[in-house]
Design an enzyme around this catalytic site. Structure first.
Site, short mmCIF file in Angstrom:
data_model
loop_
_atom_site.label_atom_id
_atom_site.label_comp_id
_atom_site.label_asym_id
_atom_site.label_seq_id
_atom_site.Cartn_x
_atom_site.Cartn_y
_atom_site.Cartn_z
N SER A 184 0.81 -1.21 0.00
CA SER A 184 0.00 0.00 0.00
C SER A 184 0.85 1.27 0.00
O SER A 184 1.95 1.31 0.56
CB SER A 184 -0.91 0.00 1.23
OG SER A 184 -1.57 1.25 1.39
N TYR A 207 -2.34 5.46 -4.22
CA TYR A 207 -3.36 6.49 -4.08
C TYR A 207 -2.79 7.73 -4.77
O TYR A 207 -1.76 8.27 -4.33
CB TYR A 207 -3.65 6.80 -2.62
CG TYR A 207 -4.50 5.76 -1.92
CD1 TYR A 207 -5.80 5.51 -2.33
CD2 TYR A 207 -4.00 5.05 -0.83
CE1 TYR A 207 -6.59 4.58 -1.68
CE2 TYR A 207 -4.78 4.11 -0.18
CZ TYR A 207 -6.08 3.88 -0.61
OH TYR A 207 -6.86 2.95 0.03
N THR A 222 -5.69 2.76 -7.27
CA THR A 222 -7.00 2.67 -6.65
C THR A 222 -7.87 3.81 -7.17
O THR A 222 -7.49 4.98 -7.09
CB THR A 222 -6.89 2.74 -5.12
OG1 THR A 222 -6.17 1.59 -4.66
CG2 THR A 222 -8.25 2.76 -4.46
N LYS A 241 -7.86 -0.72 -9.54
CA LYS A 241 -8.52 -1.38 -8.42
C LYS A 241 -9.76 -0.59 -8.01
O LYS A 241 -9.68 0.61 -7.72
CB LYS A 241 -7.58 -1.50 -7.22
CG LYS A 241 -8.19 -2.17 -6.01
CD LYS A 241 -7.18 -2.28 -4.88
CE LYS A 241 -7.76 -3.01 -3.67
NZ LYS A 241 -8.80 -2.21 -2.98
N HIS A 258 -13.59 -1.98 -2.05
CA HIS A 258 -12.75 -1.48 -0.95
C HIS A 258 -13.14 -2.12 0.37
O HIS A 258 -13.09 -1.48 1.43
CB HIS A 258 -12.87 0.05 -0.85
CG HIS A 258 -11.58 0.74 -0.48
ND1 HIS A 258 -10.80 1.41 -1.40
CD2 HIS A 258 -10.93 0.85 0.70
CE1 HIS A 258 -9.74 1.92 -0.79
NE2 HIS A 258 -9.80 1.60 0.49
#
Length: 410
Positions: A144, A168, A194, A262, A286
């Site tokens: 992440s 992100y 994402t 995603k 999510h």
């Protein structure tokens, strides 16, 4: 000296002490000592129950919480039970092979680790333990953006592991570029963007708990890879809410990594992904933490798979708890599934070994599911294994009819 500090000083050499969490108090130790040997953890939900005992209420709520009423979070799990399996027997299943590939890389089973942040909240080594577990299990780990360990440390601790990086998108384009180039130089094999988080979902548990991660956790500064500086989570650039389809060409221009989106749930977005030449989709809501009352991931899967027409790989996360769930996802068109919360449960219980045990339990269950349905390899898993509920079957018939007519409404 306080009672709990005195307890740790006195009892540190006693049996069972080393198995306690770092913040254990005397009542916790006494309960552990008096309860005798713990029962073996036999399935993923066993880890869930055990992990809750190890974590504070605010940390547990942060991990387990969903958006609003948590309908989608719960539906992710329940939806799998609507699909029944159609086993085929009298097939030689003396040898069953769970191996497969994703983006050309071999993995031991179609199971991977979804990107979740802040692993140091549940285990001191955080994402380094997660990376070692993934390497030991020979599966893919999607790291992440909000990892609580430095990316260099994650790579160094598991140098042979298959790693993708989840992004992100930040408002600062230069920060995005530096971060992408950094993960590419570190040997990450794909970029997972994402798309379902232009704004954080309404997570009521965190509001009630007044969760303030910057008081509990420091993240490595993505802008200073060679420095040891850390920055509080909320001092990072906010996620960019303006990102749109046309921005994907910029990302493609700055990296050679395959790009995976995603958070796709509809055929319209899946078709746009094909048009914009990305290499994969993760069907995901999510974990029910963003927009509540959207379809369960498994229910959205067939729509997305039909829309891409085999032009890219499709993966799934959300609600996977058993080997049967993995088999159903593959039968409905997923190339691989990814686990989120269960990995954190494993870490909370036993660190690296707990996460690896979660992966191995699921791999063994999947092997059993394949064997008992007559599938000797992942290639033999097909839609014929699935008995659809009536309403879903009607939708499937419509999708097939539209596909035959070139996508036009009847």
């Amino acid at each position: 000296m306080g009672r709990d500090r005195l307890f740790r000083a006195v009892f540190i050499s006693e049996p069972g002490f080393e198995q306690l969490p770092l913040d254990a108090t005397f009542p916790t130790y006494w309960k552990t000592l008096m309860s005798g040997p713990e029962m073996p953890l036999a399935c993923l939900t066993d880890f869930q129950a055990r992990a809750q005992e190890h974590l504070s209420k605010s940390t547990w709520d942060f991990i387990e919480g969903g958006a609003d009423d948590s309908f989608t979070r719960d539906d992710n799990i329940a939806a799998f039970k609507k699909y029944r399996l159609r086993p085929r027997y009298l097939k030689d299943v003396s040898e069953v092979d769970t191996r497969t590939t994703i983006l050309g890389e071999e993995i031991s089973a179609p199971i991977g680790i979804s990107p979740t942040g802040f692993h140091c909240l549940v285990w001191p080594d955080g994402e380094m333990s997660t990376a070692r577990a993934a390497q030991a299990a020979s599966v893919c780990y999607i790291t992440s953006t909000y990892a609580s360990c430095a990316l260099e440390d994650i790579v160094a601790t598991a140098p042979r592991g298959l790693r993708w990086f989840q992004l992100y998108v930040q408002r600062d384009r230069q920060l995005n570029k530096q971060l992408i180039q950094r993960v590419e130089s570190l040997g990450f094999k794909a970029l997972v963007i994402t798309v379902d988080t232009p704004k954080i979902g309404n997570r009521r548990h965190d509001i009630r708990n007044q969760l303030d991660l910057k008081m509990n956790l420091l993240l490595k500064d993505h802008r200073s890879p060679k420095e040891e500086n850390t920055v509080p989570y909320f001092q990072m650039s906010p996620i960019d809410p303006s990102i749109c389809w046309n921005d994907l060409s910029w990302f493609q221009s700055i990296t050679r990594l395959p790009i995976i989106l995603k958070g796709i749930l509809t055929k319209e977005d899946a078709e746009s992904a094909v048009k914009h030449n990305v290499q994969g989709i993760i069907v995901s809501n999510h974990g029910g933490r963003q927009l509540d009352e959207v379809p369960a991931s498994i229910d959205a899967l067939t729509e997305v798979v039909a829309a891409v027409r085999g032009k890219m790989e499709v993966y799934l996360d959300g609600g996977i708890r058993t080997g049967n769930d993995v088999l159903k996802a593959l039968a409905l068109g997923a190339q691989c599934i990814f686990l989120g919360r269960p990995i954190l449960w494993g870490l909370a219980c036993k660190g690296e070994h707990g996460a690896e045990q979660v992966l191995n339990i699921l791999k063994n269950e999947f092997h059993t599911s394949m064997t008992l349905t007559g599938c000797r390899s992942v290639a033999e898993i097909s839609r014929d294994l699935i008995q659809f509920p009536r309403l879903i079957l009607q939708r499937e018939i419509k999708i097939k009819a539209l596909d035959t007519l070139g996508g036009n409404e009847v």
